[in-house]
Design an enzyme around this catalytic site. Structure first.
Site, PDB file in Angstrom:
ATOM      1  N   SER A 121      -2.403  -9.622-100.284  1.00  0.00           N
ATOM      2  CA  SER A 121      -1.254  -9.530 -99.514  1.00  0.00           C
ATOM      3  C   SER A 121      -0.636  -8.234 -99.901  1.00  0.00           C
ATOM      4  O   SER A 121       0.410  -7.568 -99.009  1.00  0.00           O
ATOM      5  CB  SER A 121      -0.353 -10.784 -99.953  1.00  0.00           C
ATOM      6  OG  SER A 121      -0.117 -10.696-101.393  1.00  0.00           O
TER       7      SER A 121
ATOM      8  N   HIS B 117      -3.305 -13.474 -94.478  1.00  0.00           N
ATOM      9  CA  HIS B 117      -3.144 -12.059 -93.843  1.00  0.00           C
ATOM     10  C   HIS B 117      -4.254 -11.565 -92.919  1.00  0.00           C
ATOM     11  O   HIS B 117      -4.050 -10.634 -92.246  1.00  0.00           O
ATOM     12  CB  HIS B 117      -2.820 -11.192 -94.761  1.00  0.00           C
ATOM     13  CG  HIS B 117      -1.599 -11.409 -95.433  1.00  0.00           C
ATOM     14  ND1 HIS B 117      -0.341 -10.912 -95.244  1.00  0.00           N
ATOM     15  CD2 HIS B 117      -1.367 -12.144 -96.974  1.00  0.00           C
ATOM     16  CE1 HIS B 117       0.652 -11.598 -96.233  1.00  0.00           C
ATOM     17  NE2 HIS B 117       0.103 -12.112 -97.065  1.00  0.00           N
TER      18      HIS B 117
ATOM     19  N   LYS C 156       2.668 -15.974 -90.432  1.00  0.00           N
ATOM     20  CA  LYS C 156       2.309 -14.591 -90.426  1.00  0.00           C
ATOM     21  C   LYS C 156       2.067 -14.144 -88.978  1.00  0.00           C
ATOM     22  O   LYS C 156       2.944 -14.308 -88.232  1.00  0.00           O
ATOM     23  CB  LYS C 156       1.510 -14.341 -91.537  1.00  0.00           C
ATOM     24  CG  LYS C 156       2.016 -14.600 -92.814  1.00  0.00           C
ATOM     25  CD  LYS C 156       1.154 -14.115 -93.971  1.00  0.00           C
ATOM     26  CE  LYS C 156       1.511 -14.990 -95.243  1.00  0.00           C
ATOM     27  NZ  LYS C 156       2.963 -14.966 -95.912  1.00  0.00           N
TER      28      LYS C 156
HETATM   29  C1  PLP Z   1      -2.087 -14.562 -99.485  1.00  0.00           C
HETATM   30  C2  PLP Z   1      -1.142 -15.903 -99.095  1.00  0.00           C
HETATM   31  N1  PLP Z   1      -1.403 -16.963 -99.108  1.00  0.00           N
HETATM   32  C3  PLP Z   1      -0.807 -17.712 -99.044  1.00  0.00           C
HETATM   33  C4  PLP Z   1       0.726 -17.634 -98.659  1.00  0.00           C
HETATM   34  C5  PLP Z   1       1.724 -18.750 -98.525  1.00  0.00           C
HETATM   35  O1  PLP Z   1       1.822 -19.013 -97.016  1.00  0.00           O
HETATM   36  P1  PLP Z   1       3.107 -19.640 -96.429  1.00  0.00           P
HETATM   37  O2  PLP Z   1       4.192 -18.665 -96.401  1.00  0.00           O
HETATM   38  O3  PLP Z   1       2.895 -20.128 -95.044  1.00  0.00           O
HETATM   39  O4  PLP Z   1       3.577 -20.794 -97.264  1.00  0.00           O
HETATM   40  C6  PLP Z   1       1.096 -16.223 -98.485  1.00  0.00           C
HETATM   41  C7  PLP Z   1       2.694 -15.832 -98.207  1.00  0.00           C
HETATM   42  O5  PLP Z   1       3.394 -15.767 -98.400  1.00  0.00           O
HETATM   43  C8  PLP Z   1       0.213 -15.083 -98.770  1.00  0.00           C
HETATM   44  O6  PLP Z   1       0.432 -13.680 -98.932  1.00  0.00           O
END
Ligand code: PLP
Length: 394
Positions: free
Chosen positions: A183, A211, A243
């Site tokens: 991320s 992502h 996202k």
């Molecule tokens: C790699 C990754 N996994 C999971 C999440 C969590 O997703 P969510 O925002 O839908 O809770 C995020 C983001 O915030 C992320 O960057």
């Protein structure tokens, strides 16, 4: 001697973080989606959203939300195992499985809750989790929650990951866990090598494609698609609708045995109220638009390449070679803050990312490109960054 009041202790702890240059503020921006936002009274070009395909402002998603809310109400009323499993959830789960080419899928309230549920259910005491050093916080928290033994391998090192897997306990589950796209750095995991390692070691491979879904691969299916692979039974694919898909909610797609185990044990699914029907309807509309409007993905990658090109021309070092996440490393947290401030003064919003979100000494500006941007936006962002970096002495 009385004990110190808790609020005083909290104040001291926050002050300690602030003294390290790690002050955090919730900055209100508005409106909530699109190319421009208002930040501290200044209209800024938004270069910090994970709405990669620009779907969060798509009228079809808003329409889907409205229609579902009017038809089915605003809440689901109970958790999935009680009376909260609605037709909208079942329809969406079938669509996720079709989209990811897996036999089964499960919808969660958020991506964070997905990762907590998946990792802490698939591995328990007596099992082994092997995890990339730069995995997302939700995966790290999930490892802690699992009570399994956790071994961390150097970022992207599939050979090392396999060595650690080989040390797993006999008779226990081995779980290899990685972000598909990291991320904060934007780089891809070596998925083909990790998959081979997982197969050789009888492990399950959990890929968090938060992502990557909608962004990577010929058809936007994510990292497997990018590497020309189809899901196999040992792949557990996690992801989020928050996202590129423009909504909110997480999902897992994989073998029926995995989904069945989650329905029996994923506490973040079972002990939380099911997402409202409108959230499921938005997610479904987002999935459909990945196929219906492939130009968004093409436009996104073209703009991402243009931004990298312009930053390289300006002599700025970008930490990863492709894709919409464009990290410009500054080293210190202070330099990252200065650069972010310089961008804001020039009408570009891309906040500084500092520890603990990234390791010490790896502070950065994390720029993100979306399909809502136009070429002129990218030119403006690149010019602002070059000027602000010069001003900050970088
Ligand atoms: C790699 C990754 N996994 C999971 C999440 C969590 O997703 P969510 O925002 O839908 O809770 C995020 C983001 O915030 C992320 O960057």
């Amino acid at each position: 001697m009385g004990s110190q009041p808790a609020l005083e202790i909290l104040k001291e702890r926050v002050a300690g973080q602030q003294a390290l240059g790690l002050t955090r503020r919730l900055v209100s921006v508005g409106p909530s989606c699109g190319r421009f936002v208002s930040v501290r009274g200044r209209r800024c070009l938004l270069m910090a959203s994970n709405d990669y395909l620009g779907l969060a402002a798509h009228p079809r998603l808003a329409q889907a939300s409205l229609e579902a809310a009017l038809a089915c109400g605003s809440g689901s009323g109970a958790s999935r195992l009680i009376s909260g499993t609605l037709e909208a959830h079942v329809e969406l789960e079938q669509a996720i499985a079709r989209f990811k080419h897996t036999p089964a899928a499960l919808f969660f309230p958020t991506g964070y809750m997905t990762n907590l549920g998946v990792v802490s259910t698939l591995a328990a005491e007596g099992d082994l989790i092997v995890s990339d050093r730069l995995n997302h916080a939700s995966l790290i928290d999930a490892c802690r929650l699992s009570h399994a033994e956790v071994k961390v391998y150097p970022h992207g090192d599939a050979a090392q990951a396999e060595k650690l897997l080989a040390q797993g306990p006999q008779g226990g589950i081995r779980l290899l866990v990685t972000d598909g796209v990291f991320s904060m750095d934007g780089d891809l995991a070596p998925v083909p090598e990790l998959l081979e390692a997982a197969k050789r070691q009888n492990a399950l491979l959990v890929i968090d494609d938060a992502h990557a879904t909608g962004v990577w691969g010929k058809t936007g299916r994510g990292t497997l698609d990018h590497f020309g692979l189809e899901p196999t039974p040992e792949v557990v694919m996690a992801g989020t609708f928050s996202k590129a898909l423009g909504g909110l909610g997480g999902f897992v797609a994989g073998a029926p045995e995995v989904i069945e185990a989650l329905v029996h044990g994923a506490r973040s699914l079972l002990y939380s109220t099911a997402p409202p029907p409108a959230q499921a309807a938005v997610a479904l509309a987002g999935l459909e638009l990945v196929d219906a409007e492939p130009w968004r993905r093409e436009h996104l990658h073209a703009l991402s390449a243009l931004l990298r090109h312009r930053l390289a021309e300006a002599g700025l070092k970008v930490a990863c070679e492709a894709g919409p996440i464009v990290p410009v490393l500054t080293g210190s947290a202070k330099a990252a803050l200065e650069l972010a401030e310089g961008l804001w003064r020039r009408g570009v919003f891309a906040p500084a990312v500092r520890p603990p979100t990234v390791p010490e000494g790896a502070s950065r500006i994390r720029l993100t490109v979306t399909a809502a941007h136009e070429e002129q936006d990218i030119e403006k962002a690149a010019q602002a960054l070059a000027e602000a970096a010069r001003e900050a002495g970088l």
